[in-house]
Design an enzyme around this catalytic site. Structure first.
Site, PDB file in Angstrom:
ATOM      1  N   GLU A 116       0.847  -1.188   0.000  1.00  0.00           N
ATOM      2  CA  GLU A 116       0.000   0.000   0.000  1.00  0.00           C
ATOM      3  C   GLU A 116       0.890   1.248   0.000  1.00  0.00           C
ATOM      4  OE1 GLU A 116      -2.599  -0.390   3.402  1.00  0.00           O
ATOM      5  OE2 GLU A 116      -2.630  -2.570   3.147  1.00  0.00           O
ATOM      6  N   PRO A 117       1.392   1.661  -1.168  1.00  0.00           N
ATOM      7  CA  PRO A 117       2.367   2.763  -1.213  1.00  0.00           C
ATOM      8  C   PRO A 117       1.796   4.115  -0.809  1.00  0.00           C
ATOM      9  CG  PRO A 117       1.792   2.042  -3.416  1.00  0.00           C
ATOM     10  CD  PRO A 117       1.173   1.062  -2.490  1.00  0.00           C
ATOM     11  N   GLY A 118       0.506   4.377  -1.084  1.00  0.00           N
ATOM     12  CA  GLY A 118      -0.201   5.550  -0.577  1.00  0.00           C
ATOM     13  C   GLY A 118       0.540   6.866  -0.654  1.00  0.00           C
ATOM     14  N   ARG A 119       0.877   7.398   0.534  1.00  0.00           N
ATOM     15  CA  ARG A 119       1.474   8.726   0.652  1.00  0.00           C
ATOM     16  C   ARG A 119       2.677   8.923  -0.269  1.00  0.00           C
ATOM     17  NH1 ARG A 119       2.052  12.155   5.423  1.00  0.00           N
ATOM     18  NH2 ARG A 119       1.280  10.433   6.721  1.00  0.00           N
ATOM     19  N   CYS A 183     -10.168  30.080  14.487  1.00  0.00           N
ATOM     20  CA  CYS A 183     -10.095  30.628  15.842  1.00  0.00           C
ATOM     21  C   CYS A 183      -9.431  29.632  16.789  1.00  0.00           C
ATOM     22  CB  CYS A 183     -11.502  30.990  16.320  1.00  0.00           C
ATOM     23  SG  CYS A 183     -11.492  31.908  17.866  1.00  0.00           S
ATOM     24  N   TYR A 212      -2.779  13.880   2.321  1.00  0.00           N
ATOM     25  CA  TYR A 212      -3.854  13.834   3.301  1.00  0.00           C
ATOM     26  C   TYR A 212      -4.611  15.145   3.485  1.00  0.00           C
ATOM     27  CZ  TYR A 212      -2.349   9.208   4.702  1.00  0.00           C
ATOM     28  OH  TYR A 212      -2.051   7.871   4.698  1.00  0.00           O
TER      29      TYR A 212
END
Length: 254
Positions: A116-119, A183, A212
């Site tokens: 899961e290489p993802g990022r 805020c 993300y």
């Protein structure tokens, strides 16, 4: 196999809400194999995110091998990306070499291997653009922009560091605190980042936001989420439109 990463993105460890400890995993495997209703095809491991060394991945593969032989092994993901000038993540090639070498030594030859290489695939593909709203002078000036933790929650959630620059005056400059419009005193996009003569109206570019930021975007303080635009070879096209106030009110009941 605990990786050197922030506790908020560390998984599969003692005290984590994710995963099973090895004794528990062995018990789960035995129960599943004894079930007449469920079929166990494989096992999965994930040790964390933004991992900057390959050792934990190799040890995770070895841990999976200790659970027995299966048709499928999902080796997870978590390979880090280079967010800052100091970051030195392993290359994708080094990461794959580690997984392939370890799997070749300890996993069955005919097993299906998933990752899961993802990022590491998408982080560097994204850049966030902000407009400077105001500059508050001081020892380290506050440079406030028209975004913040509503579109980049990683800083507030687990202290992810981002670099930034004035888009028309790239690099160098005075150390500033790039802050958002929400805020919250914790609404900081980047602390101690060098910006060259930032002024209201300037565009600020924050690179490596492809992983993300959009997935974690929110309507904190009733803020509308920004659009997403794809760019290539000098051409651009919107793929997600800017939110409207009507979008914010759409679910309200009379």
């Amino acid at each position: 196999m605990r990786p050197d990463t922030h506790a908020a993105v560390s998984t599969g460890q003692a005290g984590s809400k994710f995963g099973l400890l090895l004794p528990q995993a062995r018990e789960a495997v035995a129960r599943l194999r004894g079930s007449d209703r469920l079929r166990l095809d494989g096992v999965h491991a994930h040790v964390g995110s933004q991992v900057m060394e390959t050792g934990p991945f190799a040890r995770a593969v070895e841990a999976l091998a200790g659970l027995g032989e299966f048709a499928v092994y999902d080796l997870g993901g978590g390979l880090g990306s280079r967010y800052t000038y100091r970051d030195r993540p392993p290359s994708v090639e080094h990461y794959l070499d580690t997984l392939v070498e370890t799997a070749g030594m300890v996993l069955p030859a005919g097993a299906r291997i998933l990752i899961e290489p993802g990022r590491s695939m998408v982080a560097e593909a994204g850049v966030s653009l902000y407009r400077v709203v105001t500059v508050k002078p001081g020892g380290q000036p506050f440079v406030a922009v028209d975004g913040g933790m509503g579109d980049n929650l990683e800083v507030s959630l687990y202290g992810q560091r981002f670099e930034a620059t004035v888009a028309t005056r790239v690099g160098g400059g005075e150390r500033c605190r790039l802050v958002g419009r929400h805020c919250e005193s914790g609404d900081v996009l980047s602390a101690g980042v060098r910006l060259r003569d930032p002024r209201p109206g300037d565009l600020i570019a924050v690179p490596v936001t492809g992983a993300y930021t959009y997935a974690l975007s929110n309507n904190y303080n009733g803020a509308r989420r920004p659009p997403v635009v794809f760019c290539r070879d000098g051409e651009h096209r919107a793929v997600v439109r800017r939110e409207s106030y009507q979008d914010l009110l759409r679910r309200d009941l009379p």
